[in-house]
Design a protein around this motif. Structure first.
Motif, PDB file in Angstrom:
ATOM      1  N   ALA A 442       0.972  -1.430   0.042  1.00  0.00           N
ATOM      2  CA  ALA A 442       0.072   0.008  -0.022  1.00  0.00           C
ATOM      3  C   ALA A 442       0.744   1.107   0.082  1.00  0.00           C
ATOM      4  O   ALA A 442       0.625   2.234  -0.816  1.00  0.00           O
ATOM      5  CB  ALA A 442      -0.923  -0.227   1.315  1.00  0.00           C
ATOM      6  N   THR A 443       1.984   1.251   0.937  1.00  0.00           N
ATOM      7  CA  THR A 443       2.699   2.357   1.019  1.00  0.00           C
ATOM      8  C   THR A 443       3.491   2.439  -0.363  1.00  0.00           C
ATOM      9  O   THR A 443       3.709   3.737  -1.058  1.00  0.00           O
ATOM     10  CB  THR A 443       3.913   2.265   2.083  1.00  0.00           C
ATOM     11  N   THR A 444       3.934   1.436  -0.981  1.00  0.00           N
ATOM     12  CA  THR A 444       4.441   1.491  -2.402  1.00  0.00           C
ATOM     13  C   THR A 444       3.761   2.351  -3.530  1.00  0.00           C
ATOM     14  O   THR A 444       4.045   3.307  -4.012  1.00  0.00           O
ATOM     15  CB  THR A 444       4.979   0.118  -2.592  1.00  0.00           C
ATOM     16  N   GLN A 445       2.424   1.718  -3.650  1.00  0.00           N
ATOM     17  CA  GLN A 445       1.565   2.532  -4.681  1.00  0.00           C
ATOM     18  C   GLN A 445       1.234   3.974  -4.334  1.00  0.00           C
ATOM     19  O   GLN A 445       1.091   4.796  -5.254  1.00  0.00           O
ATOM     20  CB  GLN A 445       0.247   1.690  -4.748  1.00  0.00           C
ATOM     21  N   ALA A 446       1.000   4.144  -3.040  1.00  0.00           N
ATOM     22  CA  ALA A 446       0.691   5.353  -2.641  1.00  0.00           C
ATOM     23  C   ALA A 446       1.960   6.482  -2.941  1.00  0.00           C
ATOM     24  O   ALA A 446       1.704   7.626  -3.432  1.00  0.00           O
ATOM     25  CB  ALA A 446       0.281   5.467  -1.134  1.00  0.00           C
ATOM     26  N   LEU A 447       3.167   6.098  -2.494  1.00  0.00           N
ATOM     27  CA  LEU A 447       4.256   7.000  -2.519  1.00  0.00           C
ATOM     28  C   LEU A 447       4.715   6.997  -4.177  1.00  0.00           C
ATOM     29  O   LEU A 447       5.273   7.947  -4.620  1.00  0.00           O
ATOM     30  CB  LEU A 447       5.401   6.285  -1.829  1.00  0.00           C
ATOM     31  N   ASN A 510      -3.597  10.110  -1.126  1.00  0.00           N
ATOM     32  CA  ASN A 510      -2.775   8.940  -0.925  1.00  0.00           C
ATOM     33  C   ASN A 510      -1.900   8.910   0.507  1.00  0.00           C
ATOM     34  O   ASN A 510      -1.762   7.936   1.289  1.00  0.00           O
ATOM     35  CB  ASN A 510      -1.488   8.908  -1.864  1.00  0.00           C
ATOM     36  N   ILE A 511      -1.475   9.864   1.089  1.00  0.00           N
ATOM     37  CA  ILE A 511      -0.679  10.070   2.258  1.00  0.00           C
ATOM     38  C   ILE A 511      -1.582  10.206   3.378  1.00  0.00           C
ATOM     39  O   ILE A 511      -1.538   9.402   4.145  1.00  0.00           O
ATOM     40  CB  ILE A 511       0.195  11.437   2.299  1.00  0.00           C
ATOM     41  N   VAL A 512      -2.682  10.928   3.225  1.00  0.00           N
ATOM     42  CA  VAL A 512      -3.425  11.318   4.489  1.00  0.00           C
ATOM     43  C   VAL A 512      -4.426   9.940   4.748  1.00  0.00           C
ATOM     44  O   VAL A 512      -4.717   9.540   5.829  1.00  0.00           O
ATOM     45  CB  VAL A 512      -4.118  12.886   4.511  1.00  0.00           C
ATOM     46  N   GLU A 514      -5.353   7.312   2.777  1.00  0.00           N
ATOM     47  CA  GLU A 514      -4.944   5.955   2.483  1.00  0.00           C
ATOM     48  C   GLU A 514      -3.751   5.441   3.634  1.00  0.00           C
ATOM     49  O   GLU A 514      -3.945   4.312   4.060  1.00  0.00           O
ATOM     50  CB  GLU A 514      -4.526   5.696   1.080  1.00  0.00           C
ATOM     51  N   LEU A 515      -2.853   6.228   4.023  1.00  0.00           N
ATOM     52  CA  LEU A 515      -1.751   5.566   4.572  1.00  0.00           C
ATOM     53  C   LEU A 515      -1.951   6.261   6.218  1.00  0.00           C
ATOM     54  O   LEU A 515      -1.004   6.186   6.906  1.00  0.00           O
ATOM     55  CB  LEU A 515      -0.243   6.288   4.296  1.00  0.00           C
ATOM     56  N   GLY A 516      -2.615   7.323   6.339  1.00  0.00           N
ATOM     57  CA  GLY A 516      -2.724   7.905   7.872  1.00  0.00           C
ATOM     58  C   GLY A 516      -1.723   8.810   7.890  1.00  0.00           C
ATOM     59  O   GLY A 516      -1.398   8.902   9.550  1.00  0.00           O
ATOM     60  N   GLY A 517      -1.129   9.340   7.140  1.00  0.00           N
ATOM     61  CA  GLY A 517       0.220  10.105   7.458  1.00  0.00           C
ATOM     62  C   GLY A 517      -0.341  11.629   7.380  1.00  0.00           C
ATOM     63  O   GLY A 517      -1.498  12.073   7.501  1.00  0.00           O
ATOM     64  N   SER A 518       0.810  12.715   6.989  1.00  0.00           N
ATOM     65  CA  SER A 518       0.317  14.168   7.033  1.00  0.00           C
ATOM     66  C   SER A 518       1.337  14.507   5.928  1.00  0.00           C
ATOM     67  O   SER A 518       2.583  14.055   5.820  1.00  0.00           O
ATOM     68  CB  SER A 518       0.883  14.627   8.430  1.00  0.00           C
ATOM     69  N   VAL A 519       0.998  15.726   5.358  1.00  0.00           N
ATOM     70  CA  VAL A 519       1.797  16.590   4.654  1.00  0.00           C
ATOM     71  C   VAL A 519       1.736  17.953   4.821  1.00  0.00           C
ATOM     72  O   VAL A 519       0.741  18.464   5.081  1.00  0.00           O
ATOM     73  CB  VAL A 519       1.116  16.175   2.913  1.00  0.00           C
ATOM     74  N   GLU A 520       2.947  18.576   4.811  1.00  0.00           N
ATOM     75  CA  GLU A 520       3.058  19.855   5.208  1.00  0.00           C
ATOM     76  C   GLU A 520       4.024  20.588   4.301  1.00  0.00           C
ATOM     77  O   GLU A 520       5.217  20.137   3.721  1.00  0.00           O
ATOM     78  CB  GLU A 520       3.882  19.891   6.464  1.00  0.00           C
ATOM     79  N   ARG A 521       3.417  21.663   3.473  1.00  0.00           N
ATOM     80  CA  ARG A 521       4.087  22.410   2.443  1.00  0.00           C
ATOM     81  C   ARG A 521       4.509  23.987   3.058  1.00  0.00           C
ATOM     82  O   ARG A 521       3.691  24.778   3.717  1.00  0.00           O
ATOM     83  CB  ARG A 521       3.021  22.712   1.505  1.00  0.00           C
TER      84      ARG A 521
END
Length: 538
Positions: A442-447, A510-512, A514-521
């Protein structure tokens, strides 16, 4: 249960081997006991032969005493010679050297004995040795008169302690008494041929139950017989069947000086510790007879049968254990084959289910990308280019997962692959820094899609599009998961977008979600920084 099955062949082997060895041991002990009983019986037979031979000689000696009593002590040489010839002692009484008479005299009365010797044998025969005690017993009659016996005529047997002790006991008891081991007289003045003598007192004028002193006073002399030990025992034991025994005879305690006889055939001690002893009473003396088997001794039951039985039992135990173990192995092989077949079917079903799941997810992802791409495209050409690029990003991720059998993918390889698809082969690998990290499906496809969108934005709007700027990606593993930093520099000022485009929404999805992560710009003066955090399962 499995441990019991594994130990079952050992149990079979131990049980059968133990039973077989027990039977073999019992057979061996039984054979040994049978041999010992046979050996003891053979020893009893030897004792019986010896006792019978000695009793025969004693009977002959008593008959000789009766002859002298009948003649009131006056027996001529001719009468004794005829008596001895009738007995045929040479052939029928082997071991005895003759029958004789020794007259009991007081010291100084030797002349009467010498007169008897002259009357019976002629010539001048003196009593010898000249010195003697208060009582003397010179031999006055001895038949048959061979060369050795002739040399014994006139010998005073009271002069020798062993003979004197036997005669004194015979007078006291009124019964036959034997000497210990003594050298027999060979000729006048010399001794040879070890043997023993038996004496019977000739009592005249007193009854057998008279007091000892009266009987001793009435003793006129002694009827006696000399025995050569080797001839006596040889005659007793040579009668058929020959006995497979090695025999030693001792006068009392078993010492070298008391050894009377030893058979010529040596014992065979390889047969084991077979040996026995018997005591025999011989004219008032106790003889010790010791027996051992010779090589001619035959076991009634072969010991090899017991050994063969034990070896056969071990072979049988081994064969049974092997058969049991082979059966278990065959059963285990069949069971393993069945389990392998069932597992293969289960894996096949699982693979089919997994393929269905992956295909559905991939189609759903493709449809979502198609809808989002179509909503943002102005022309068919824009849609086709964007949609194709994104499908290639998905395909690259799928290739990496396929090579790892859908298990893990290397983060650096995934990043380099996706970025080079957009930016070309000019991407410097040194700008991708971080530890080796393997990520799941899952992480591979999302990243993969995320890196594709970031690289596309950098080419269209950022540092990569100007030809002067740089793109660098770093990552690290933290306590909570994976942290990535996407940095663009040298492409000029990047303004925050007024609204989120499809690429931004795709990255966030994908990040937030699907993977439960975070993105900061973040937007510095000459570029853009994007920090992505993804929780990883340890």
């Amino acid at each position: 249960m499995e441990r019991v099955k594994r130990l079952f062949p050992v149990v079979v082997f131990v049980s059968v081997a133990t039973a077989s060895l027990a039977m073999a041991g019992y057979a061996y002990v039984a054979a040994t006991d049978a041999a010992r009983i046979k050996f003891e019986s053979t020893a009893d037979d030897a004792v019986n032969r010896i006792e019978t031979r000695l009793e025969l000689h004693l009977s002959m000696l008593r008959a000789t005493l009766a002859l002298f009593k009948t003649g009131n002590g006056m027996v001529s040489r001719d009468a004794l010679r005829s008596f001895v010839a009738a007995l045929d002692i040479k052939d029928r009484y082997a071991g005895i050297r003759g029958l004789g008479y020794a007259r009991l005299l007081r010291k100084g009365g030797e002349k009467a004995a010498e007169d008897d010797l002259a009357r019976n044998y002629g010539g001048e025969i003196r009593v010898w040795p000249p010195e003697g005690g208060s009582q003397r017993t010179p031999i006055t009659l001895l038949e048959p008169l061979d060369e050795s016996n002739r040399g014994a005529l006139g010998y005073d047997m009271m002069s020798e302690p062993t003979r004197r002790a036997a005669m004194m006991r015979a007078m006291e008891m009124g019964e036959p008494r034997a000497t210990g081991l003594v050298p027999l007289v060979r000729d006048a003045g010399s001794m040879s041929q070890p043997g023993f003598l038996i004496y019977l007192p000739l009592v005249l004028g007193a009854s057998d139950d008279a007091p000892v002193a009266q009987r001793m006073a009435a003793t006129a002399g002694f009827v006696y017989a000399p025995f050569r030990a080797a001839d006596l025992f040889g005659a007793a034991l040579s009668r058929a069947p020959l006995l497979p025994l090695a025999i030693e005879v001792y006068d009392g305690e078993p010492k070298p000086e008391t050894l009377i006889f030893r058979s010529q055939t040596p014992p065979d001690r390889s047969m084991g510790r077979f040996g026995t002893s018997r005591q025999v009473q011989v004219a008032g003396r106790t003889w010790l007879l010791r027996f051992e088997p010779t090589s001619n001794f035959a076991w009634p039951a072969s010991r090899m049968a017991a050994i063969a039985l034990g070896l056969f039992g071990l072979a049988l135990a081994t064969a049974l254990a092997y058969v049991v173990r082979s059966g278990e192995k065959a059963y285990e092989a069949v069971r393993a084959l069945n389990e392998a077949g069932e597992k293969a079917l289960q894996e096949k079903d699982l693979l089919l289910q997994e393929m269905k799941h992956r295909i559905k997810n991939s189609l759903a992802r493709v449809l979502a990308i198609a809808r989002q791409t179509a909503s943002g495209a102005k022309t068919v050409e824009d849609f086709s280019a964007s949609f194709s690029a994104r499908l290639q990003a998905m395909s690259a991720s799928q290739d990496m997962l396929t090579r790892s059998r859908w298990q893990k993918a290397d983060l650096r390889e995934l990043l380099l692959t996706e970025v080079e698809q957009v930016l070309g082969n000019g991407m410097d690998a040194d700008r991708l820094t971080g530890p080796q990290v393997e990520i799941d499906e899952a992480t591979t496809q999302a990243l993969g899609l995320t890196f594709h969108e970031l690289a596309t934005n950098a080419l269209k709007y950022g540092a990569a599009g100007t030809g002067k700027g740089t793109v660098a990606v770093t990552w690290s593993l933290t306590r909570g998961g994976l942290r990535l930093f996407w940095r663009e520099r040298g492409g000029g000022k990047v303004e925050p977008p007024e609204r989120k485009g499809f690429g931004t929404r795709l990255i966030d999805a994908n990040i937030v979600r699907e993977l439960g992560g975070s993105v900061e710009r973040r937007y510095p003066e000459d570029g853009i920084d994007i920090e992505i955090f993804i929780p990883l399962k340890r």
